[in-house]
Every structure is written in structure tokens, then in C-alpha cells.
Design a protein around this motif. Structure first.
Motif, PDB file in Angstrom:
ATOM      1  N   CYS A 122      -2.333  23.544  -0.931  1.00 36.31           N
ATOM      2  CA  CYS A 122      -2.670  22.126  -1.138  1.00 36.31           C
ATOM      3  C   CYS A 122      -1.542  21.401  -1.866  1.00 36.31           C
ATOM      4  CB  CYS A 122      -3.967  22.002  -1.932  1.00 36.31           C
ATOM      5  SG  CYS A 122      -5.417  22.520  -1.010  1.00 36.31           S
ATOM      6  N   LEU A 123      -0.933  22.061  -2.827  1.00 40.16           N
ATOM      7  CA  LEU A 123       0.178  21.467  -3.553  1.00 40.16           C
ATOM      8  C   LEU A 123       1.367  21.221  -2.624  1.00 40.16           C
ATOM      9  CD1 LEU A 123       1.278  20.542  -6.283  1.00 40.16           C
ATOM     10  CD2 LEU A 123       2.009  22.885  -6.696  1.00 40.16           C
ATOM     11  N   LEU A 124       1.686  22.179  -1.771  1.00 41.12           N
ATOM     12  CA  LEU A 124       2.767  21.979  -0.800  1.00 41.12           C
ATOM     13  C   LEU A 124       2.452  20.845   0.164  1.00 41.12           C
ATOM     14  CD1 LEU A 124       3.961  25.574   0.169  1.00 41.12           C
ATOM     15  CD2 LEU A 124       5.143  23.860  -1.204  1.00 41.12           C
ATOM     16  N   PHE A 125       1.197  20.773   0.598  1.00 40.31           N
ATOM     17  CA  PHE A 125       0.789  19.710   1.511  1.00 40.31           C
ATOM     18  C   PHE A 125       0.973  18.340   0.870  1.00 40.31           C
ATOM     19  CE2 PHE A 125      -2.610  16.851   2.978  1.00 40.31           C
ATOM     20  CZ  PHE A 125      -2.242  16.731   4.297  1.00 40.31           C
ATOM     21  N   THR A 126       0.525  18.174  -0.381  1.00 41.92           N
ATOM     22  CA  THR A 126       0.638  16.860  -1.016  1.00 41.92           C
ATOM     23  C   THR A 126       2.066  16.538  -1.439  1.00 41.92           C
ATOM     24  OG1 THR A 126       0.023  17.759  -3.181  1.00 41.92           O
ATOM     25  CG2 THR A 126      -1.741  16.837  -1.816  1.00 41.92           C
ATOM     26  N   LEU A 127       2.879  17.558  -1.700  1.00 45.56           N
ATOM     27  CA  LEU A 127       4.277  17.293  -2.031  1.00 45.56           C
ATOM     28  C   LEU A 127       5.061  16.809  -0.814  1.00 45.56           C
ATOM     29  CD1 LEU A 127       5.133  20.239  -4.439  1.00 45.56           C
ATOM     30  CD2 LEU A 127       5.173  17.806  -4.991  1.00 45.56           C
ATOM     31  N   THR A 128       4.719  17.322   0.361  1.00 46.80           N
ATOM     32  CA  THR A 128       5.453  16.938   1.563  1.00 46.80           C
ATOM     33  C   THR A 128       4.776  15.804   2.339  1.00 46.80           C
ATOM     34  OG1 THR A 128       4.318  18.653   2.846  1.00 46.80           O
ATOM     35  CG2 THR A 128       6.440  19.235   1.846  1.00 46.80           C
ATOM     36  N   ALA A 129       3.566  15.424   1.982  1.00 47.01           N
ATOM     37  CA  ALA A 129       2.820  14.401   2.720  1.00 47.01           C
ATOM     38  C   ALA A 129       3.525  13.050   2.804  1.00 47.01           C
ATOM     39  CB  ALA A 129       1.426  14.239   2.131  1.00 47.01           C
ATOM     40  N   PRO A 130       4.204  12.551   1.757  1.00 49.08           N
ATOM     41  CA  PRO A 130       4.837  11.234   1.891  1.00 49.08           C
ATOM     42  C   PRO A 130       5.898  11.168   2.993  1.00 49.08           C
ATOM     43  CG  PRO A 130       4.685  11.815  -0.419  1.00 49.08           C
ATOM     44  CD  PRO A 130       4.267  13.017   0.371  1.00 49.08           C
ATOM     45  N   MET A 131       6.436  12.308   3.398  1.00 52.91           N
ATOM     46  CA  MET A 131       7.460  12.299   4.442  1.00 52.91           C
ATOM     47  C   MET A 131       6.885  12.037   5.823  1.00 52.91           C
ATOM     48  SD  MET A 131      10.070  15.307   3.368  1.00 52.91           S
ATOM     49  CE  MET A 131       8.997  16.490   2.596  1.00 52.91           C
ATOM     50  N   TYR A 132       5.638  12.417   6.079  1.00 51.87           N
ATOM     51  CA  TYR A 132       5.110  12.292   7.433  1.00 51.87           C
ATOM     52  C   TYR A 132       3.804  11.517   7.524  1.00 51.87           C
ATOM     53  CZ  TYR A 132       2.297  16.203   5.805  1.00 51.87           C
ATOM     54  OH  TYR A 132       1.467  16.999   5.076  1.00 51.87           O
ATOM     55  N   ILE A 133       3.156  11.218   6.419  1.00 51.94           N
ATOM     56  CA  ILE A 133       1.830  10.593   6.489  1.00 51.94           C
ATOM     57  C   ILE A 133       1.897   9.198   7.090  1.00 51.94           C
ATOM     58  CG2 ILE A 133       1.771   9.557   4.182  1.00 51.94           C
ATOM     59  CD1 ILE A 133      -1.128  11.413   5.759  1.00 51.94           C
ATOM     60  N   ILE A 183       0.844  -1.203   0.000  1.00 49.92           N
ATOM     61  CA  ILE A 183       0.000   0.000   0.000  1.00 49.92           C
ATOM     62  C   ILE A 183       0.872   1.242   0.000  1.00 49.92           C
ATOM     63  CG2 ILE A 183      -1.656   1.312   1.376  1.00 49.92           C
ATOM     64  CD1 ILE A 183      -2.818  -1.401   2.276  1.00 49.92           C
ATOM     65  N   ARG A 184       1.926   1.258   0.804  1.00 50.54           N
ATOM     66  CA  ARG A 184       2.852   2.397   0.832  1.00 50.54           C
ATOM     67  C   ARG A 184       3.471   2.648  -0.526  1.00 50.54           C
ATOM     68  NH1 ARG A 184       6.753   2.670   6.103  1.00 50.54           N
ATOM     69  NH2 ARG A 184       5.026   2.975   7.514  1.00 50.54           N
ATOM     70  N   THR A 185       3.920   1.587  -1.170  1.00 52.68           N
ATOM     71  CA  THR A 185       4.559   1.727  -2.475  1.00 52.68           C
ATOM     72  C   THR A 185       3.601   2.309  -3.498  1.00 52.68           C
ATOM     73  OG1 THR A 185       5.964  -0.165  -1.962  1.00 52.68           O
ATOM     74  CG2 THR A 185       5.810   0.481  -4.269  1.00 52.68           C
ATOM     75  N   VAL A 186       2.384   1.802  -3.528  1.00 51.54           N
ATOM     76  CA  VAL A 186       1.400   2.286  -4.499  1.00 51.54           C
ATOM     77  C   VAL A 186       1.036   3.741  -4.212  1.00 51.54           C
ATOM     78  CG1 VAL A 186      -0.983   2.028  -5.299  1.00 51.54           C
ATOM     79  CG2 VAL A 186       0.473   0.024  -5.053  1.00 51.54           C
ATOM     80  N   VAL A 187       0.811   4.056  -2.956  1.00 53.12           N
ATOM     81  CA  VAL A 187       0.418   5.429  -2.613  1.00 53.12           C
ATOM     82  C   VAL A 187       1.560   6.406  -2.886  1.00 53.12           C
ATOM     83  CG1 VAL A 187      -0.221   6.943  -0.685  1.00 53.12           C
ATOM     84  CG2 VAL A 187      -1.345   4.743  -0.969  1.00 53.12           C
ATOM     85  N   ASP A 188       2.797   6.028  -2.519  1.00 53.19           N
ATOM     86  CA  ASP A 188       3.934   6.927  -2.732  1.00 53.19           C
ATOM     87  C   ASP A 188       4.292   7.084  -4.206  1.00 53.19           C
ATOM     88  OD1 ASP A 188       4.153   7.463  -0.070  1.00 53.19           O
ATOM     89  OD2 ASP A 188       5.780   6.036   0.291  1.00 53.19           O
TER      90      ASP A 188
END
Length: 110
Positions: A95-106, A47-52
């Protein structure tokens, strides 16, 4: 005519009674929470791989396109009316900044 209506109502009542009588309640047997946790643990890396690698880049691309289109339309509105509208481009940029940085902390949140 009344006989036909009575037969139809009687048939419908019998079918309803049959369905109600034969319906069995379904209860979960065992530890449902444990089964869900085990499934999540087994599939977590996939799931992580697909989402990232798929979901976040698609969302980033859509937001980037929307952001640049909105900045362009805001500029043309500025040229036409003399007032630049900042709200929509700022929201899209956030929103763009949030989704660009989300993989680091989600994943630490989940």
C-alpha cells in the motif's frame, strides 16, 4: 379524550396533505453533464495541486508509520513465539508503494 385524539389526527392529516400538495418536483434544467465537465475543467489544476501536495503525503506518512510499527510488533512477536508474521507488513508495504507512486499515473487514469 377521543375528541382530543381525533383533533390531533385530523391536524396531522391536514399538515401532511399541505406538505404533499405544496411539494414541487425539482428537475435539472439543461445539460448537467456539461456543467459538471466545465466545473471539473476549471478546478482540475487546483484539485491536482491539493491532492499531490497534501493528500498523498498525509496518506504516505500514515502508511509509513503503520508499516514501521507493524514491523516492530512483528519482530517482538517473532522474539516471543519464534515465528515471523509476514502478511501484515507486506500488505502495508505494498500500500505504501502504491501511494508513493500513485501521483505519477493517477491523473492519466482520471
Amino acid at each position: 379524550m377521543k375528541k382530543k385524539t381525533t383533533k390531533i389526527l385530523l391536524s396531522a392529516a391536514m399538515v401532511t396533505l399541505l406538505v404533499v400538495a405544496s411539494a414541487m418536483p425539482a428537475f435539472a434544467a439543461g445539460d448537467v453533464a456539461g456543467a459538471i465537465e466545465n466545473t471539473w475543467s476549471a478546478a482540475q489544476s487546483q484539485i491536482r495541486t491539493v491532492v499531490d501536495n497534501v493528500v498523498f503525503p498525509v496518506v504516505d506518512m500514515i502508511l509509513a508509520i503503520l508499516f514501521f510499527v507493524k514491523v516492530g510488533t512483528a519482530y517482538f512477536d517473532y522474539r516471543k513465539h519464534g515465528q515471523f508474521e509476514f502478511a501484515a507488513p507486506c500488505i502495508l508495504f505494498a500500500c505504501l508503494l502504491f501511494t508513493l507512486t500513485a501521483p505519477m499515473y493517477i491523473w492519466s487514469i482520471l
